[in-house]
Design a protein around this motif. Structure first.
Motif, mmCIF file in Angstrom:
data_model
loop_
_atom_site.group_PDB
_atom_site.id
_atom_site.type_symbol
_atom_site.label_atom_id
_atom_site.label_comp_id
_atom_site.label_asym_id
_atom_site.label_seq_id
_atom_site.Cartn_x
_atom_site.Cartn_y
_atom_site.Cartn_z
ATOM 1 N N PHE A 1 0.860 -1.040 0.012
ATOM 2 C CA PHE A 1 0.076 0.169 -0.126
ATOM 3 C C PHE A 1 1.051 1.193 -0.131
ATOM 4 N N SER A 2 1.841 1.342 0.739
ATOM 5 C CA SER A 2 2.694 2.613 0.733
ATOM 6 C C SER A 2 3.629 2.516 -0.549
ATOM 7 N N ALA A 3 3.958 1.551 -1.203
ATOM 8 C CA ALA A 3 4.583 1.679 -2.178
ATOM 9 C C ALA A 3 3.667 2.194 -3.504
ATOM 10 N N THR A 4 2.448 1.789 -3.721
ATOM 11 C CA THR A 4 1.398 1.887 -4.469
ATOM 12 C C THR A 4 0.747 3.254 -4.582
ATOM 13 N N PHE A 5 0.411 3.573 -3.394
ATOM 14 C CA PHE A 5 -0.635 4.641 -3.144
ATOM 15 C C PHE A 5 0.165 5.840 -3.185
ATOM 16 N N GLY A 6 1.589 5.926 -3.074
ATOM 17 C CA GLY A 6 2.271 7.304 -3.399
ATOM 18 C C GLY A 6 2.278 7.597 -4.983
#
Length: 124
Positions: free
Chosen positions: A9-14
């Motif tokens: 989630f942190s890698a993609t939602f950025g």
């Protein structure tokens, strides 16, 4: 598994936030684009597994392995043109639920939405 999901989630939602702020089509929402959420999940899962099953002091090794798995999976997907599976457009537009609640929805949608729809139709 929760740590792997948090890493994905942190890698993609950025990237999702960046695309929306730049008024570009969010790449993660289109299966015809390159795969980058699954490599992030694979890398974060590898990191979490090393931390869970390895020695507690293997933090640097776990992060390095997660980074390596993410990069290698992304390079493999890019070089082999791997895409997520998608549904045929004909199946998605059948039935009464396919009608828009707003008949003039094309008049007020942003230009990148129409361009992304045209690109998806051309790819199918």
């Amino acid at each position: 598994m929760g740590c792997a999901m948090a890493g994905m989630f942190s890698a993609t939602f950025g990237g999702l936030t960046r695309d929306i702020m730049c008024q570009k089509p969010p790449r993660i929402l289109y299966s015809t684009q390159e795969v980058y959420a699954l490599p992030a999940l694979a890398g974060s899962a590898a990191c979490a597994m090393v931390l869970k099953f390895g020695h507690p002091t293997y933090v640097v090794e776990a992060i390095s392995l997660g980074f390596w798995v993410t990069i290698q999976t992304r390079v493999l997907a890019k070089n082999r043109s791997l895409r997520l599976p998608s549904f045929p457009k004909e199946q998605l537009n059948q039935g009464p639920s396919a009608k828009s609640a707003c008949p003039q929805h094309h008049a007020h949608e942003q230009p990148w939405v129409a361009a992304a729809a045209a690109a998806a139709a051309a790819a199918a």
